[in-house]
Design an enzyme around this catalytic site. Structure first.
Site, PDB file in Angstrom:
ATOM      1  N   ASP A  36       0.817  -1.209   0.000  1.00 18.34           N
ATOM      2  CA  ASP A  36       0.000   0.000   0.000  1.00 18.34           C
ATOM      3  C   ASP A  36       0.855   1.265   0.000  1.00 18.34           C
ATOM      4  O   ASP A  36       2.073   1.227   0.211  1.00 18.34           O
ATOM      5  CB  ASP A  36      -0.916   0.008   1.226  1.00 18.34           C
ATOM      6  N   LYS A  58      -3.721   3.478  -2.139  1.00 19.00           N
ATOM      7  CA  LYS A  58      -4.890   4.361  -2.274  1.00 19.00           C
ATOM      8  C   LYS A  58      -4.579   5.688  -1.590  1.00 19.00           C
ATOM      9  O   LYS A  58      -4.197   5.719  -0.427  1.00 19.00           O
ATOM     10  CB  LYS A  58      -6.127   3.733  -1.627  1.00 19.00           C
ATOM     11  N   MET A 172      -7.574  10.113   8.496  1.00 22.63           N
ATOM     12  CA  MET A 172      -8.136  10.594   7.225  1.00 22.63           C
ATOM     13  C   MET A 172      -9.058  11.796   7.437  1.00 22.63           C
ATOM     14  O   MET A 172     -10.105  11.916   6.796  1.00 22.63           O
ATOM     15  CB  MET A 172      -8.888   9.454   6.510  1.00 22.63           C
TER      16      MET A 172
END
Length: 255
Positions: A36, A58, A172
């Site tokens: 990732d 991502k 996030m």
């Protein structure tokens, strides 16, 4: 044909030295590594030279491949007899979609294991000198995602988060910091509550800024804080300031 398998591995919060020995051993014996965005690429150097390395990271609003494609690749390689390491930043079961990948492996009849990693809430907070719990100050903490800040589907319970836990860690959430701040204030959180933003925690690029719930959006904008970063809200943030003050006092005495 040899039996393939899948190891869903947590790579830790950023510093490559914070990976576990078990996780490192899996990398050293991997045939295929799907890794990732938040994985420190230094860890890939421990893999065999002929190991297949596949990036499937991502970023907010930018996915290199859909989650379903990642899972299909993982299963296809394992079904062909490869030892697949699915390498994920932090811990695979904390906002890492590791549970989805474990379910996919199980449904396909592929042997799998999950190897925990240090999640960013714990690693970055400790690196910044902020204990998530602290005797007499905080006896509980919650980890939530800021990506669901104002979604109509399963919205976050900001009323409970404002008063139900002592320390709040938000992943996030930097791009939605203004909305997060507004929700907590609307639900009665004290605007003087200390807040820390930790960007690139535990790495050489780590930056830490602090403020209060009342002004942290302006502080973040002035300092141009960006992802990857976590938000820590609670009185424990003051412990960092206390530690820095004590260190400065000791240096002054020695000097």
């Amino acid at each position: 044909m040899k039996q393939g398998s899948i190891s869903i591995v947590g790579a830790g919060p950023g510093d490559p030295e914070l990976i576990t020995l078990k996780a490192l051993r899996r990398i050293q014996h991997a045939d295929v590594i799907l890794y990732d965005r938040l994985v420190n690429e230094e860890l890939l150097d421990y893999a065999p030279g002929d190991a297949v390395r596949i990036y499937c990271g991502k970023a907010p609003g930018l996915h290199s491949m859909p989650q379903e494609t990642t899972e299909r690749l993982m299963i296809r390689h394992a079904a062909a007899g490869s030892h697949v390491v699915r390498l994920k930043g932090g811990d695979p079961f904390v906002f890492g979609r590791g549970g989805e990948e474990a379910l996919s492996a199980a449904a396909a009849g592929i042997p799998y294991e999950v190897i925990p990693g240090i999640t960013s809430a714990v690693g970055a907070a400790a690196s910044a000198g902020i204990p998530l719990t602290h005797r007499g100050v905080a006896a509980s903490f919650a980890i939530v995602t800021g990506s669901r800040c104002q979604t109509q589907d399963s919205p976050l319970r900001w009323d409970a988060l404002a008063h139900g836990v002592d320390t709040l860690v938000i992943y996030m959430g930097v791009s939605k910091l203004g909305e997060i701040r507004k929700e907590l204030l609307v639900h009665g959180k004290d605007p003087q509550t200390p807040v820390a933003l930790i960007e690139n925690g535990t790495t050489v690029r780590e930056r830490i800024v602090t403020g209060t719930l009342g002004n942290i959006d302006k502080v973040a904008a002035a300092m141009k804080i960006s992802n990857p970063a976590i938000i820590i809200i609670g009185e424990v943030v003051q412990v960092r300031a206390d530690l820095l003050s004590l260190q400065e006092a000791v240096r002054s005495q020695i000097g």
